[in-house]
Design a protein around this motif. Sequence first.
Motif, PDB file in Angstrom:
ATOM      1  N   ARG A   1       0.851  -1.189   0.000  1.00 10.25           N
ATOM      2  CA  ARG A   1       0.000   0.000   0.000  1.00 10.25           C
ATOM      3  C   ARG A   1       0.887   1.238   0.000  1.00 10.25           C
ATOM      4  NH1 ARG A   1      -5.630   1.383   3.105  1.00 10.25           N
ATOM      5  NH2 ARG A   1      -5.858   3.473   2.188  1.00 10.25           N
ATOM      6  N   LEU A   2       0.592   2.147  -0.916  1.00 10.09           N
ATOM      7  CA  LEU A   2       1.341   3.388  -1.044  1.00 10.09           C
ATOM      8  C   LEU A   2       0.538   4.530  -0.436  1.00 10.09           C
ATOM      9  CD1 LEU A   2       2.617   2.997  -4.720  1.00 10.09           C
ATOM     10  CD2 LEU A   2       3.719   2.262  -2.596  1.00 10.09           C
ATOM     11  N   PRO A   3       1.145   5.695  -0.242  1.00 11.64           N
ATOM     12  CA  PRO A   3       0.393   6.839   0.283  1.00 11.64           C
ATOM     13  C   PRO A   3      -0.868   7.112  -0.531  1.00 11.64           C
ATOM     14  CG  PRO A   3       2.738   7.315   0.280  1.00 11.64           C
ATOM     15  CD  PRO A   3       2.576   5.999  -0.424  1.00 11.64           C
ATOM     16  N   ASP A   4      -1.907   7.577   0.153  1.00 11.53           N
ATOM     17  CA  ASP A   4      -3.218   7.752  -0.488  1.00 11.53           C
ATOM     18  C   ASP A   4      -3.218   8.800  -1.591  1.00 11.53           C
ATOM     19  OD1 ASP A   4      -4.314   5.798   1.089  1.00 11.53           O
ATOM     20  OD2 ASP A   4      -5.150   7.184   2.572  1.00 11.53           O
ATOM     21  N   ASP A   5      -2.234   9.680  -1.592  1.00 15.37           N
ATOM     22  CA  ASP A   5      -2.201  10.704  -2.643  1.00 15.37           C
ATOM     23  C   ASP A   5      -1.352  10.282  -3.843  1.00 15.37           C
ATOM     24  OD1 ASP A   5       0.264  10.783  -1.447  1.00 15.37           O
ATOM     25  OD2 ASP A   5       0.337  12.965  -1.174  1.00 15.37           O
ATOM     26  N   THR A   6      -0.973   9.001  -3.901  1.00 22.29           N
ATOM     27  CA  THR A   6      -0.150   8.521  -5.011  1.00 22.29           C
ATOM     28  C   THR A   6      -0.943   8.509  -6.316  1.00 22.29           C
ATOM     29  OG1 THR A   6       1.126   7.103  -3.518  1.00 22.29           O
ATOM     30  CG2 THR A   6       1.234   6.592  -5.873  1.00 22.29           C
ATOM     31  N   ASP A   7      -0.360   9.069  -7.347  1.00 20.85           N
ATOM     32  CA  ASP A   7      -0.944   9.017  -8.686  1.00 20.85           C
ATOM     33  C   ASP A   7      -0.395   7.759  -9.362  1.00 20.85           C
ATOM     34  OD1 ASP A   7      -1.575   9.292 -11.398  1.00 20.85           O
ATOM     35  OD2 ASP A   7      -1.333  11.475 -11.375  1.00 20.85           O
ATOM     36  N   LEU A   8      -1.170   6.668  -9.335  1.00 16.91           N
ATOM     37  CA  LEU A   8      -0.663   5.385  -9.816  1.00 16.91           C
ATOM     38  C   LEU A   8      -0.303   5.383 -11.298  1.00 16.91           C
ATOM     39  CD1 LEU A   8      -2.871   2.787  -7.888  1.00 16.91           C
ATOM     40  CD2 LEU A   8      -0.472   3.347  -7.515  1.00 16.91           C
ATOM     41  N   PRO A   9      -1.149   5.921 -12.190  1.00 19.50           N
ATOM     42  CA  PRO A   9      -0.737   5.948 -13.602  1.00 19.50           C
ATOM     43  C   PRO A   9       0.559   6.717 -13.822  1.00 19.50           C
ATOM     44  CG  PRO A   9      -3.099   6.330 -13.407  1.00 19.50           C
ATOM     45  CD  PRO A   9      -2.542   6.385 -12.029  1.00 19.50           C
ATOM     46  N   ARG A  10       0.706   7.848 -13.136  1.00 22.10           N
ATOM     47  CA  ARG A  10       1.938   8.624 -13.286  1.00 22.10           C
ATOM     48  C   ARG A  10       3.133   7.843 -12.758  1.00 22.10           C
ATOM     49  NH1 ARG A  10       5.710  11.012 -10.894  1.00 22.10           N
ATOM     50  NH2 ARG A  10       4.906  10.341  -8.865  1.00 22.10           N
ATOM     51  N   LEU A  11       2.958   7.175 -11.626  1.00 19.13           N
ATOM     52  CA  LEU A  11       4.043   6.388 -11.042  1.00 19.13           C
ATOM     53  C   LEU A  11       4.459   5.265 -11.987  1.00 19.13           C
ATOM     54  CD1 LEU A  11       5.888   5.584  -8.665  1.00 19.13           C
ATOM     55  CD2 LEU A  11       3.976   4.202  -7.791  1.00 19.13           C
ATOM     56  N   ALA A  12       3.479   4.539 -12.530  1.00 20.71           N
ATOM     57  CA  ALA A  12       3.801   3.437 -13.439  1.00 20.71           C
ATOM     58  C   ALA A  12       4.530   3.931 -14.678  1.00 20.71           C
ATOM     59  CB  ALA A  12       2.521   2.699 -13.832  1.00 20.71           C
ATOM     60  N   ALA A  13       4.079   5.061 -15.225  1.00 16.90           N
ATOM     61  CA  ALA A  13       4.724   5.609 -16.421  1.00 16.90           C
ATOM     62  C   ALA A  13       6.145   6.068 -16.123  1.00 16.90           C
ATOM     63  CB  ALA A  13       3.895   6.771 -16.967  1.00 16.90           C
ATOM     64  N   ALA A  14       6.348   6.696 -14.970  1.00 19.14           N
ATOM     65  CA  ALA A  14       7.678   7.167 -14.611  1.00 19.14           C
ATOM     66  C   ALA A  14       8.633   5.998 -14.393  1.00 19.14           C
ATOM     67  CB  ALA A  14       7.607   8.034 -13.353  1.00 19.14           C
ATOM     68  N   CYS A  15       8.141   4.933 -13.751  1.00 21.60           N
ATOM     69  CA  CYS A  15       8.979   3.749 -13.541  1.00 21.60           C
ATOM     70  C   CYS A  15       9.332   3.084 -14.871  1.00 21.60           C
ATOM     71  CB  CYS A  15       8.263   2.755 -12.632  1.00 21.60           C
ATOM     72  SG  CYS A  15       8.129   3.270 -10.905  1.00 21.60           S
ATOM     73  N   GLU A  16       8.353   2.980 -15.758  1.00 24.35           N
ATOM     74  CA  GLU A  16       8.598   2.352 -17.050  1.00 24.35           C
ATOM     75  C   GLU A  16       9.624   3.141 -17.856  1.00 24.35           C
ATOM     76  OE1 GLU A  16       6.212   0.594 -20.962  1.00 24.35           O
ATOM     77  OE2 GLU A  16       5.095   1.393 -19.241  1.00 24.35           O
ATOM     78  N   ALA A  17       9.573   4.469 -17.762  1.00 21.16           N
ATOM     79  CA  ALA A  17      10.536   5.300 -18.480  1.00 21.16           C
ATOM     80  C   ALA A  17      11.959   5.028 -18.011  1.00 21.16           C
ATOM     81  CB  ALA A  17      10.192   6.774 -18.304  1.00 21.16           C
ATOM     82  N   ARG A  18      12.085   4.506 -16.789  1.00 20.27           N
ATOM     83  CA  ARG A  18      13.410   4.197 -16.248  1.00 20.27           C
ATOM     84  C   ARG A  18      13.691   2.691 -16.252  1.00 20.27           C
ATOM     85  NH1 ARG A  18      14.637   7.691 -10.938  1.00 20.27           N
ATOM     86  NH2 ARG A  18      16.579   6.477 -11.197  1.00 20.27           N
ATOM     87  N   GLY A  19      12.856   1.931 -16.982  1.00 24.53           N
ATOM     88  CA  GLY A  19      13.146   0.520 -17.190  1.00 24.53           C
ATOM     89  C   GLY A  19      12.602  -0.428 -16.158  1.00 24.53           C
ATOM     90  N   VAL A  20      11.588  -0.012 -15.385  1.00 25.79           N
ATOM     91  CA  VAL A  20      10.983  -0.885 -14.375  1.00 25.79           C
ATOM     92  C   VAL A  20       9.474  -0.947 -14.626  1.00 25.79           C
ATOM     93  CG1 VAL A  20      10.544  -1.252 -11.920  1.00 25.79           C
ATOM     94  CG2 VAL A  20      12.743  -0.330 -12.668  1.00 25.79           C
ATOM     95  N   LEU A  21       8.940  -2.152 -14.759  1.00 22.57           N
ATOM     96  CA  LEU A  21       7.504  -2.318 -14.946  1.00 22.57           C
ATOM     97  C   LEU A  21       6.878  -2.793 -13.638  1.00 22.57           C
ATOM     98  CD1 LEU A  21       7.046  -3.973 -18.462  1.00 22.57           C
ATOM     99  CD2 LEU A  21       6.825  -1.582 -17.815  1.00 22.57           C
TER     100      LEU A  21
END
Length: 467
Positions: free
Chosen positions: A405-425
Amino acid sequence: MNYGSSDRILAELRAWIADAPPGAQLPSTRALTAQHAVSPVTVQKALRALASQGLVESRPGVGTFVRSLRTVRPHDYGWQTAALRAPAHPLPSPAAALRTTGNDVIALHSGYPDRELLPERLVHSALVRAARSDAAVSRPPSAGLPELQSWFAGELGAAMPAELSAPTARDVVILPGSQIGLGSLFRSVVGAGRTLLVESPTYWGATLAAAQVGVDLVPIPSGPHGPDPDELDRAFAETGARAFYAQPTFANPTGAHWSPEHAGAVLEIVRSHGAFLIEDDWAHDFAIDADPVPLAALDDSGHVIYLRSLTKSVSPAIRVAALIARGPVKDRILADLQAQIMYVGGTLQAAALDVVSQPGWRTHLRGLRQQLAARRDLLVDAVTQHLPSAHLEAVPRGGLNLWLRLPDDTDLPRLAAACEARGVLIATGDDWFPAEPTGRYVRLNYAGPNPGAFTGAVQIIGDCLTG
């Protein structure tokens, strides 16, 4: 000489084609040979180059012609909208966990184990033997190969107390993977427009199967130790539901493992309402710190319909699963399956049986337990050190995943896209909720490839979360 002559002829023919109308015939090979004083091979090479560039087309026995350029136009499929109408039961989009990736990313999103965790040698040998056997050219019985039915029945029966009667091969139906089994169960046991109780969060494939059938889902809150019995009892009373779908052993995505006491309480509620419990034992072969005892091993009265798959633990190329049901419900399910698939290919069934019948299978499972434990602990340590804002409710005692569980204000789509841009899915958690998510979650697979990269991957997730 030929290369230079060929280039010269090519340039001259391009200039000629530029001024010629579509469909104009080029001079014959004989004429071009005489005109340029070269060999026929040189002329043919130039013509092949023009054809590969889409400038000319050859018509055998007729000649070579300037190719007509087709006018690019948009396709109009608007008529299909009127023909199809709106779908009766819109299906959710496939989960991100199904995405395939290249070797240049760190894949923490997948729901499958890495191939080094599979009994690869056993699988290759089994497929060779199955291909040479009668199973390769014979139609198996609709319910499955009797020997494979007996194996599944024996696996469940071995976990049952002596005072209960064990299932027999007649209670087993072989499936081409568990997903089609879920659809058949929901259709034949629950029925379109009727209610199915499910844990929340739950396996996204069950949500997809329910949507495809047109079953209405009622979520029951479920934590690291299983669903709330009081909420389950109330939901049965309020909805009159026929069935409850659950994963008592190392649930996907939470990793929850029901205690014997909790399992007994849930089973008693199901019995009191004259209902079915559909037990999805997908992670039976992925135990780490606990020995799985199926809830179906506590029941011989037909209230539990048991589903077990070999797809993840044997090989994703061998999609074989089994459904164990007692009483008239088994006949109803089998009739529904026969209408869809008729039977499961005998070669795959024979290969699956071969793998699990080998002495090496038990040896493989013992080694797998150790490998999963090491990978799980490595990922847990990385999360503890580099993702302090994430909350892990419980370290799973089996399965393939961590549920964070991540903080309630986490933007999940943004987080996933940012991780993918750095090579982590990563797999964001919304796909596992049958209704509105109760928080911001991610599911991380510790059984994927390259465990040595887990620490670096979690550092990237942490950077993207705070960045």
